[in-house]
Design an enzyme around this catalytic site. Structure first.
Site, PDB file in Angstrom:
ATOM      1  N   ILE A  19       0.614  -0.990   0.285  1.00 52.17           N
ATOM      2  CA  ILE A  19       0.034  -0.289   0.190  1.00 52.17           C
ATOM      3  C   ILE A  19       1.069   1.571   0.063  1.00 52.17           C
ATOM      4  O   ILE A  19       0.147   2.581  -0.710  1.00 52.17           O
ATOM      5  CB  ILE A  19      -1.543  -0.036   1.208  1.00 52.17           C
ATOM      6  CG1 ILE A  19      -1.579  -1.159   1.265  1.00 52.17           C
ATOM      7  CG2 ILE A  19      -1.831   1.242   1.385  1.00 52.17           C
ATOM      8  CD1 ILE A  19      -2.528  -1.498   0.623  1.00 52.17           C
ATOM      9  N   GLU A 141      10.131  -3.056  -5.000  1.00 48.52           N
ATOM     10  CA  GLU A 141       8.798  -3.986  -3.479  1.00 48.52           C
ATOM     11  C   GLU A 141       9.122  -5.309  -2.758  1.00 48.52           C
ATOM     12  O   GLU A 141       9.482  -5.800  -4.150  1.00 48.52           O
ATOM     13  CB  GLU A 141       7.497  -4.227  -3.142  1.00 48.52           C
ATOM     14  CG  GLU A 141       6.958  -4.036  -1.819  1.00 48.52           C
ATOM     15  CD  GLU A 141       5.627  -5.071  -1.785  1.00 48.52           C
ATOM     16  OE1 GLU A 141       4.523  -4.529  -2.917  1.00 48.52           O
ATOM     17  OE2 GLU A 141       5.074  -5.613  -0.853  1.00 48.52           O
ATOM     18  N   ASP A 148      14.812 -12.451   7.003  1.00 44.92           N
ATOM     19  CA  ASP A 148      14.534 -13.488   6.650  1.00 44.92           C
ATOM     20  C   ASP A 148      15.923 -13.881   6.050  1.00 44.92           C
ATOM     21  O   ASP A 148      16.566 -13.509   5.078  1.00 44.92           O
ATOM     22  CB  ASP A 148      13.724 -13.852   5.579  1.00 44.92           C
ATOM     23  CG  ASP A 148      12.389 -12.974   6.613  1.00 44.92           C
ATOM     24  OD1 ASP A 148      12.102 -12.417   8.087  1.00 44.92           O
ATOM     25  OD2 ASP A 148      11.444 -12.588   6.208  1.00 44.92           O
ATOM     26  N   THR A 192      13.392  -0.482  15.192  1.00 44.81           N
ATOM     27  CA  THR A 192      13.313   0.135  13.858  1.00 44.81           C
ATOM     28  C   THR A 192      14.753  -0.108  13.918  1.00 44.81           C
ATOM     29  O   THR A 192      15.438   0.083  12.526  1.00 44.81           O
ATOM     30  CB  THR A 192      12.477   2.211  14.300  1.00 44.81           C
ATOM     31  OG1 THR A 192      11.173   1.101  13.567  1.00 44.81           O
ATOM     32  CG2 THR A 192      13.501   2.237  12.955  1.00 44.81           C
ATOM     33  N   CYS A 382     -17.037 -16.849 -11.604  1.00 43.83           N
ATOM     34  CA  CYS A 382     -16.509 -17.917 -11.959  1.00 43.83           C
ATOM     35  C   CYS A 382     -17.303 -19.462 -11.519  1.00 43.83           C
ATOM     36  O   CYS A 382     -17.737 -19.323 -11.740  1.00 43.83           O
ATOM     37  CB  CYS A 382     -14.880 -17.949 -12.176  1.00 43.83           C
ATOM     38  SG  CYS A 382     -13.919 -18.691 -12.743  1.00 43.83           S
ATOM     39  N   HIS A 508     -13.384 -12.885 -13.834  1.00 46.03           N
ATOM     40  CA  HIS A 508     -12.809 -12.344 -13.010  1.00 46.03           C
ATOM     41  C   HIS A 508     -12.932 -10.687 -13.062  1.00 46.03           C
ATOM     42  O   HIS A 508     -12.076 -10.101 -13.363  1.00 46.03           O
ATOM     43  CB  HIS A 508     -11.796 -12.421 -11.858  1.00 46.03           C
ATOM     44  CG  HIS A 508     -11.724 -14.158 -11.992  1.00 46.03           C
ATOM     45  ND1 HIS A 508     -11.465 -14.186 -10.214  1.00 46.03           N
ATOM     46  CD2 HIS A 508     -11.516 -15.374 -12.697  1.00 46.03           C
ATOM     47  CE1 HIS A 508     -12.117 -15.636 -10.278  1.00 46.03           C
ATOM     48  NE2 HIS A 508     -11.684 -16.509 -11.535  1.00 46.03           N
ATOM     49  N   GLU A 510     -13.671  -8.518 -10.871  1.00 52.23           N
ATOM     50  CA  GLU A 510     -13.230  -7.681  -9.985  1.00 52.23           C
ATOM     51  C   GLU A 510     -11.508  -7.510 -10.048  1.00 52.23           C
ATOM     52  O   GLU A 510     -11.488  -6.336 -10.059  1.00 52.23           O
ATOM     53  CB  GLU A 510     -12.518  -8.738  -8.783  1.00 52.23           C
ATOM     54  CG  GLU A 510     -12.271 -10.215  -8.306  1.00 52.23           C
ATOM     55  CD  GLU A 510     -12.491 -11.358  -8.983  1.00 52.23           C
ATOM     56  OE1 GLU A 510     -13.552 -11.412  -9.678  1.00 52.23           O
ATOM     57  OE2 GLU A 510     -12.485 -12.611  -9.387  1.00 52.23           O
TER      58      GLU A 510
HETATM   59  N1  GLN Z   1     -12.991 -24.076 -10.227  1.00 53.87           N
HETATM   60  C1  GLN Z   1     -13.547 -23.468 -11.551  1.00 53.87           C
HETATM   61  C2  GLN Z   1     -12.633 -24.063 -12.429  1.00 53.87           C
HETATM   62  O1  GLN Z   1     -11.439 -24.597 -12.525  1.00 53.87           O
HETATM   63  C3  GLN Z   1     -13.489 -22.304 -11.238  1.00 53.87           C
HETATM   64  C4  GLN Z   1     -12.249 -21.361 -10.796  1.00 53.87           C
HETATM   65  C5  GLN Z   1     -12.438 -19.608 -10.092  1.00 53.87           C
HETATM   66  O2  GLN Z   1     -13.322 -19.718  -9.973  1.00 53.87           O
HETATM   67  N2  GLN Z   1     -11.601 -19.078 -10.643  1.00 53.87           N
HETATM   68  O3  GLN Z   1     -12.848 -23.669 -13.743  1.00 53.87           O
END
Ligand code: GLN
Length: 552
Positions: A19, A141, A148, A192, A382, A508, A510
């Site tokens: 962030i 980053e 570590d 720190t 998905c 996806h 999002e």
């Molecule tokens: N498991 C499902 C697939 O492989 C959906 C994958 C997901 O939701 N990203 O198609």
């Protein structure tokens, strides 16, 4: 050549390096610089695609189909510009390259070692985006915490690069923690100091310290940190806990992090950062005029990071609608036929999350059935979309044993099955359908109403698909495919036109939602939830009126 900024972390993990890096990048971008951010992760997996979300949170997918760390999601959401495979490198990938080269004979006669071979490969990868000549500034980053064992080769590579590139071309920002001891009522600087000492032992003098703290840092504390850590006082930057991650760029601006960075890199400050849109977004987000309750149904809900991009996309959509989205996490394993009504009745919409495997699948299907039958807005992503198809097949088409072959490869009605090209795949890592694919949307569909266009492109990460053998049957009985891949004919969006808002997407969305460009499907879904909520309260008011009349 781009100017290089390295961001390291000390004291503990989870301080929010991603962030802070994204916020600094935002400020520099808002001053007119072209900036990108890359992340180097010190684990041995080639990418996080094979990691369980419990281990590492969400796996973020880029346009070019790289499975990457979720911090890349923050970079894209803050900067509104796409990242790529080059923006995320792991130790596994570095070693794989070096070992392959060794087998090809590239080091013939030499002993291959961490220094210089691994560090050289790290340096080469660190400079790739700079070498592309597309950026004025590249922020790198370094994952993990200084000290570590795994981080050592990266720290050494940063030391070498700082020396090679020279003072004004390269700086190191170290993010640390200033803990507050309640019993002593004091902020403590010792961790720190130790962390900076650790960096110094590795030959790195940090240029700027960004100090995470729950309380304001007084001038005296800043002075003390500066003195003990060899930095000027204006290079000690307070990073106080913020209400939202989207406040951090403004907090960093107040602390003049961007100015200090530019001065050290001998770059002109240019104009003050233009953050009008950003501030508008924050203003609307913080002053909503309504509220909706949306259920997020998944199996990793205990861990916020598992659905990071979905949470953030709701924040963007909530600002766009000036409506607070109260996101209620519901564990899919805890939903069954008997409790589904009680669990979902207070909600104004449900989102069924992506996922893999059998666990919790029946809970998702029960929830979708309830949403479908009760006109509750439904958004499936998905696996969520695939579950909607299975639910419809079982309960409307009466194919009671319908399933996805991912869960049951003996189902007589495999309405979701493995893609043709996936049938040959034997190796798990990096072999799903990944990255951006085009999709053509039917006009007069819910999706078209949201996007306002027929041609879109969205990112994928899955192996299974809608089985086109059943398409006609579905469409005849009311579940239509409103988005199709124009080349492969794969179904990308399904919806029920008779339902107020019932949409499942194979991709996806999002991943593409940003502060400046909230995703249209999320914006539209929140709007539908607002309408549902309004309908509910109108219905309630009507009922109350009726009751009052009866009483009178
Ligand atoms: N498991 C499902 C697939 O492989 C959906 C994958 C997901 O939701 N990203 O198609």
């Amino acid at each position: 050549m781009a100017k290089m900024i390295f961001v390291t972390g000390g004291v503990t993990s989870s301080l929010g390096k991603g962030i802070v890096a994204a916020s600094l990048a935002k400020l520099l971008q808002a001053r007119g610089y072209s900036v990108t951010i890359q992340k180097f992760d010190p684990y041995i997996n080639i990418d996080p695609g094979t990691l369980n979300p419990y281990e590492h949170g969400e796996c973020y997918v880029t346009e070019d189909g790289a499975e990457t760390d979720l911090d890349l999601g923050h970079y894209e959401r803050f900067l509104n510009s796409p990242t790529s495979q080059a923006n995320n490198v792991t130790t596994g990938r570095v070693y794989q390259t070096v070992i392959n080269k060794e087998r090809e004979g590239a080091y013939l006669g030499k002993t291959v070692q961490v220094v210089p071979h691994i560090t050289d490969e790290i340096k080469r990868r660190m400079m790739l985006l700079s070498d592309s000549n597309k950026f004025d500034i590249v922020i790198t980053e370094i994952g993990g915490t200084v000290g570590d064992i795994e981080s050592l080769p990266y720290v050494e590579a940063v030391r070498q690069l700082s020396w090679e590139l020279g003072k004004n071309n390269c700086i190191v920002i170290h993010l640390t923690l200033i803990p507050y001891l309640r019993a002593a009522k004091e902020l403590k600087t010792k961790p720190t100091q130790h962390s900076v000492k650790e960096l110094l032992e590795n030959g790195i003098q940090p240029d700027i310290l960004v100090c995470r703290t729950e309380h304001k840092l007084t001038n005296d504390i800043k002075k003390k940190i500066a003195l003990f850590c060899n930095v000027s006082q204006n290079s000690v930057i307070e990073s106080i806990d913020a209400e939202t991650i989207y406040d951090v760029p403004l907090l960093m601006l107040k602390e003049k992090l961007d100015r200090t960075v530019l001065a050290k890199l001998k770059l002109p400050a240019k104009s003050e950062p233009i953050l009008t849109e950003w501030k508008k977004f924050l203003g609307k987000y913080k002053h909503p005029t309504s509220e909706v309750k949306i259920g997020l149904i998944g199996k990793y809900v205990e861990l916020q990071d598992a659905y990071k991009s979905i949470h953030e996309a709701f924040i963007h959509a909530s600002s766009a609608n000036e409506c607070h989205v109260n996101l209620i996490s519901l564990h899919s394993e805890e939903i069954d036929e008997n409790n589904v009504a009680q669990k979902l009745s207070g909600l104004d919409g449900i989102l069924v999350a992506p996922g893999f495997g059998e666990r919790g699948i029946e809970g998702k299907i029960n929830a979708i059935k309830y949403a479908r039958e009760n006109n509750l807005p439904f958004f499936g992503i998905c696996l969520g979309m695939q579950c909607a198809v299975i639910e419809y097949a079982r309960n409307v088409l009466k194919l009671t044993k319908a399933h996805s072959t991912e869960m049951n490869d003996k189902s007589p009605n495999p309405v979701i099955n493995l893609m043709e090209e996936q049938k040959q795949v034997k190796v798990i890592g990096g072999t799903m359908r990944l990255g951006a694919y085009p999709c053509t949307i039917t006009k007069s569909s819910n999706a078209y109403n949201a996007y306002g266009t027929t041609n879109i492109s969205e990112r994928h990460r899955h192996r299974y698909e809608f089985n086109n053998k059943y398409k006609k049957q579905f469409e005849k009985s009311g579940l239509v495919a409103s988005g199709i891949n124009p080349k492969s004919d794969l179904v990308e969006i399904v919806e029920i036109p008779k339902h107020p808002w019932f949409t499942g997407v194979q991709f996806h969305p999002e991943l593409k939602s940003t502060v400046i460009k909230p995703h249209p499907l999320f914006v539209s879904f929140v709007k539908a939830a607002m309408e549902y909520s309004l309908g509910k309260s109108n219905g309630l008011a009507k009922n109350l009126k009726k009751k009052a009349k009866v009483k009178a």
